[in-house]
Design a protein around this motif. Structure first.
Motif, short mmCIF file in Angstrom:
data_model
loop_
_atom_site.label_atom_id
_atom_site.label_comp_id
_atom_site.label_asym_id
_atom_site.label_seq_id
_atom_site.Cartn_x
_atom_site.Cartn_y
_atom_site.Cartn_z
N GLU A 36 10.22 -20.68 1.29
CA GLU A 36 9.98 -21.85 0.35
C GLU A 36 11.10 -22.70 -0.32
O GLU A 36 12.28 -22.48 -0.01
CB GLU A 36 9.46 -21.13 -0.99
CG GLU A 36 8.05 -20.18 -0.70
CD GLU A 36 7.77 -19.49 -2.15
OE1 GLU A 36 8.53 -19.35 -3.18
OE2 GLU A 36 6.55 -19.20 -2.01
N GLN A 37 10.67 -24.11 -0.38
CA GLN A 37 11.33 -24.95 -0.84
C GLN A 37 11.00 -25.82 -2.03
O GLN A 37 9.79 -26.21 -1.92
CB GLN A 37 11.70 -26.08 0.36
CG GLN A 37 12.35 -25.63 1.71
CD GLN A 37 12.66 -26.59 2.72
OE1 GLN A 37 12.00 -27.62 2.68
NE2 GLN A 37 13.09 -26.05 3.82
N VAL A 38 11.67 -26.05 -2.80
CA VAL A 38 11.55 -26.86 -4.08
C VAL A 38 12.63 -27.83 -4.15
O VAL A 38 13.65 -27.44 -4.28
CB VAL A 38 11.49 -25.93 -5.26
CG1 VAL A 38 11.05 -26.69 -6.52
CG2 VAL A 38 10.31 -24.66 -5.10
N THR A 46 25.16 -28.32 -16.90
CA THR A 46 24.81 -26.67 -17.33
C THR A 46 24.62 -26.04 -16.09
O THR A 46 24.46 -24.80 -16.32
CB THR A 46 23.47 -26.90 -18.10
OG1 THR A 46 22.36 -27.43 -17.31
CG2 THR A 46 23.86 -27.75 -19.45
N GLY A 47 24.17 -26.56 -15.00
CA GLY A 47 24.03 -26.01 -13.66
C GLY A 47 22.48 -25.74 -13.65
O GLY A 47 21.92 -25.12 -12.61
N LYS A 48 21.50 -26.08 -14.71
CA LYS A 48 20.30 -25.69 -14.85
C LYS A 48 19.45 -26.61 -13.78
O LYS A 48 19.63 -27.71 -13.82
CB LYS A 48 19.81 -25.98 -16.31
CG LYS A 48 18.40 -25.52 -16.24
CD LYS A 48 17.68 -26.03 -17.64
CE LYS A 48 16.27 -25.78 -17.81
NZ LYS A 48 15.77 -25.75 -19.18
N PHE A 49 18.27 -25.89 -13.02
CA PHE A 49 17.69 -26.66 -11.98
C PHE A 49 16.18 -27.14 -12.76
O PHE A 49 15.89 -26.10 -13.32
CB PHE A 49 17.47 -25.77 -10.80
CG PHE A 49 16.70 -26.42 -9.63
CD1 PHE A 49 17.07 -27.43 -8.93
CD2 PHE A 49 15.40 -26.03 -9.33
CE1 PHE A 49 16.42 -28.00 -7.90
CE2 PHE A 49 14.59 -26.51 -8.58
CZ PHE A 49 15.01 -27.68 -7.70
N GLU A 50 15.98 -28.40 -12.32
CA GLU A 50 14.84 -28.90 -12.94
C GLU A 50 13.79 -29.16 -11.77
O GLU A 50 14.13 -29.95 -11.12
CB GLU A 50 14.92 -30.17 -13.85
CG GLU A 50 15.53 -29.87 -15.21
CD GLU A 50 15.58 -31.15 -16.05
OE1 GLU A 50 14.74 -31.92 -16.04
OE2 GLU A 50 16.54 -31.24 -16.72
N GLU A 51 12.86 -28.24 -11.60
CA GLU A 51 11.97 -28.51 -10.63
C GLU A 51 10.93 -29.80 -10.77
O GLU A 51 10.58 -29.77 -11.44
CB GLU A 51 10.97 -27.28 -10.41
CG GLU A 51 10.03 -27.01 -9.35
CD GLU A 51 9.32 -25.85 -9.34
OE1 GLU A 51 7.95 -25.97 -9.01
OE2 GLU A 51 9.83 -24.74 -9.67
N VAL A 52 10.85 -30.44 -9.55
CA VAL A 52 10.00 -31.57 -9.45
C VAL A 52 8.84 -31.52 -8.84
O VAL A 52 7.70 -31.82 -9.10
CB VAL A 52 10.77 -32.92 -9.15
CG1 VAL A 52 9.92 -34.14 -8.89
CG2 VAL A 52 11.92 -33.02 -10.09
#
Length: 77
Positions: A36-38, A46-52
Motif C-alpha cells: 500500500e502507498q499513501v 514533529t515528524g507527524k505524517f499528514e495523509e493526502v
C-alpha cells in the motif's frame, strides 16, 4: 470529420495546491507487507505524517505530483 479522442493535457480539475517546504516534506509512505502507498506530507519539526491521498496506480501518483508541482517524491517504509 469529427474526432472524439481526448487530447492529453494537464488535468484541469486538479488545482495547484501549495505547501511550505520549510515545514513540510512530501513523502510517499509505502508498506513493506502489502505494498500500500499513501502520499502526503511529513512535518519536519514533529515528524507527524499528514495523509493526502491513497495511491493505487501510477496515474494517481502522477496527479499528486502535478497537483503540488513536484518532480519526484521520497519513499518511506
Amino acid at each position: 470529420m469529427m474526432f472524439f479522442g481526448k487530447k492529453k493535457t494537464a488535468r484541469p480539475d486538479l488545482k495547484k495546491d501549495t505547501f511550505d517546504p520549510a515545514i513540510y516534506k512530501p513523502v510517499l509512505k509505502c508498506s513493506i507487507c502489502n505494498g500500500e502507498q499513501v502520499a502526503g506530507f511529513k512535518n519536519l519539526q514533529t515528524g507527524k505524517f499528514e495523509e493526502v491521498m491513497y495511491i493505487r496506480q501510477e496515474s494517481e501518483l502522477k496527479d499528486f505530483l502535478e497537483k503540488y508541482g513536484l518532480e519526484r517524491i521520497e519513499k518511506e517504509y
